[in-house]
Design an enzyme around this catalytic site. Sequence first.
Site, PDB file in Angstrom:
ATOM      1  N   GLY A  12       8.178  22.949-146.086  1.00  0.00           N
ATOM      2  CA  GLY A  12       8.259  21.963-145.313  1.00  0.00           C
ATOM      3  C   GLY A  12       8.191  20.555-146.286  1.00  0.00           C
ATOM      4  N   VAL A  14       5.773  18.469-146.603  1.00  0.00           N
ATOM      5  CA  VAL A  14       4.405  18.308-147.344  1.00  0.00           C
ATOM      6  C   VAL A  14       4.437  19.372-148.480  1.00  0.00           C
ATOM      7  CG1 VAL A  14       2.019  18.440-147.351  1.00  0.00           C
ATOM      8  CG2 VAL A  14       3.128  17.148-145.488  1.00  0.00           C
ATOM      9  N   ARG A  39      12.234  33.206-141.575  1.00  0.00           N
ATOM     10  CA  ARG A  39      13.435  32.627-142.128  1.00  0.00           C
ATOM     11  C   ARG A  39      13.522  32.273-143.402  1.00  0.00           C
ATOM     12  NH1 ARG A  39      13.313  27.136-140.630  1.00  0.00           N
ATOM     13  NH2 ARG A  39      11.809  27.265-138.825  1.00  0.00           N
ATOM     14  N   ARG A  99      -9.388  19.352-136.824  1.00  0.00           N
ATOM     15  CA  ARG A  99     -10.080  18.074-137.354  1.00  0.00           C
ATOM     16  C   ARG A  99     -11.195  17.594-136.649  1.00  0.00           C
ATOM     17  NH1 ARG A  99      -4.538  15.362-138.163  1.00  0.00           N
ATOM     18  NH2 ARG A  99      -3.630  16.230-140.146  1.00  0.00           N
ATOM     19  N   CYS A 129      -2.740  11.658-142.230  1.00  0.00           N
ATOM     20  CA  CYS A 129      -2.151  10.702-143.218  1.00  0.00           C
ATOM     21  C   CYS A 129      -2.369   9.231-143.123  1.00  0.00           C
ATOM     22  CB  CYS A 129      -0.510  10.680-143.776  1.00  0.00           C
ATOM     23  SG  CYS A 129       0.357  10.784-142.270  1.00  0.00           S
ATOM     24  N   GLN A 156       4.148   2.766-140.470  1.00  0.00           N
ATOM     25  CA  GLN A 156       4.087   4.232-141.143  1.00  0.00           C
ATOM     26  C   GLN A 156       5.728   4.560-141.405  1.00  0.00           C
ATOM     27  OE1 GLN A 156       0.603   5.485-137.915  1.00  0.00           O
ATOM     28  NE2 GLN A 156       1.830   7.092-138.705  1.00  0.00           N
ATOM     29  N   SER A 159       8.749   9.778-143.229  1.00  0.00           N
ATOM     30  CA  SER A 159       8.620  11.142-143.485  1.00  0.00           C
ATOM     31  C   SER A 159       7.130  11.777-142.915  1.00  0.00           C
ATOM     32  CB  SER A 159       8.645  11.247-145.217  1.00  0.00           C
ATOM     33  OG  SER A 159       7.457  10.518-145.637  1.00  0.00           O
ATOM     34  N   GLY A 160       6.516  10.933-142.452  1.00  0.00           N
ATOM     35  CA  GLY A 160       5.272  11.267-141.672  1.00  0.00           C
ATOM     36  C   GLY A 160       5.783  12.339-140.492  1.00  0.00           C
ATOM     37  N   ARG A 249       5.802   2.542-136.351  1.00  0.00           N
ATOM     38  CA  ARG A 249       6.854   3.386-137.190  1.00  0.00           C
ATOM     39  C   ARG A 249       7.727   2.232-137.792  1.00  0.00           C
ATOM     40  NH1 ARG A 249       5.609   8.292-138.884  1.00  0.00           N
ATOM     41  NH2 ARG A 249       5.387   9.213-136.762  1.00  0.00           N
ATOM     42  N   HIS A 256       2.574   5.125-146.135  1.00  0.00           N
ATOM     43  CA  HIS A 256       2.212   4.476-144.907  1.00  0.00           C
ATOM     44  C   HIS A 256       1.506   3.151-145.633  1.00  0.00           C
ATOM     45  CE1 HIS A 256       3.382   7.617-142.572  1.00  0.00           C
ATOM     46  NE2 HIS A 256       2.159   8.210-142.251  1.00  0.00           N
TER      47      HIS A 256
END
Length: 351
Positions: A12, A14, A39, A99, A129, A156, A159-160, A249, A256
């Site tokens: 991914g 990250v 996959r 979290r 992030c 932001q 890519s977040g 965004r 960010h």
Amino acid sequence: RKPTLAVVGATGAVGTVMLDILSGRPDVWGEIRLIASARSAGKLLRVRGEDVAVVALTPEAFDGVDVAMFDVPDEVSAEWAPVAASRGAVVVDNSGAFRMDPDVPLVVPECNPEQVAARPKGIISNPNCTTLSMMAALGALHRVYGLTELVVASYQAVSGAGVVGPERLYDEIEAIAGNRTLGTVAGDVRKTVPDVVDSPFPAPLALNVVPAAGSYKGDGWFSEELKVRNESRKILGIPDLKVSATCVRVPVVTTHSLAVHATFAGPVTLADARAVLEAAPTVVVLDDPENGVFPTPADVVGTDPTYVGRIRQALDFPNTLDMFVCGDNLRKGAALNTAEIAELVAKEFTS
Ligand code: 2RA
């Protein structure tokens, strides 16, 4: 002995940055095992200068793993982090699944490193992030002045939202390229870019800003805004911290930015606050506005520090500082902080 590390979600957005970070940091790991969905199994990814074959996410994939980093969607972490923990791995999870669980520490090494040890579920969470991009700076100021109120507006990067975010922004930029009248008539950008039903974002990003980040949570709030509030309180250990965030965004690929209005228990002088920030090891002060020196996302992307500029004493608020903070959302905002937490755990195996 050197512990075995698993990277779950290695393919991914990250995960890809994580492999780069692991290749550049002091090597505290024995085997590094790369895990992803079935996959991607068999795909070769490069880490520490070697090609490593990805293995499919199964319970057995965690056999012999000491520390497992998860960079996967919430629902995948919710299901698989407990599986990894039950097989003996310490999980460092970068999703939102755990979290706010009181039995899961939410760690930023600059703020609360001691909490890695308090992990009754064998799971440690990495913050979102948006919160994380300002924590090193705010933690340093809080230790000296006592933070009481936090008002932030975020800017932001796409890519977040994962690898689909930059793909969408580049597609939109391609669609508008060369048209020098766009942005002059209501709705002209929306009509020119690909249909937003196919976008990870609810409105066009090109030539635009979008005041909606994350998912809608009711009463006017988006998930990113609630995360800033809840996570800042937990990381800084201030359960009654007054927080209000507006998350936006912007057409930036990675990094960010946050406009921060931070209020402290007593008066704060500008020179002292700047000295506190300059002394913080992972904070870089870029603040000479008269000469055009301030952080911008395009100038700091791909680097590790938290950058702070435009530091001002708020004119009508004696206990308040205004500042502009930038942090790479994939590095300190995600992969780097996760790696740093995992390295704190790795010390338990080597000391
Ligand atoms: C975003 N903070 O920027 C989120 C990613 N976890 O979309």
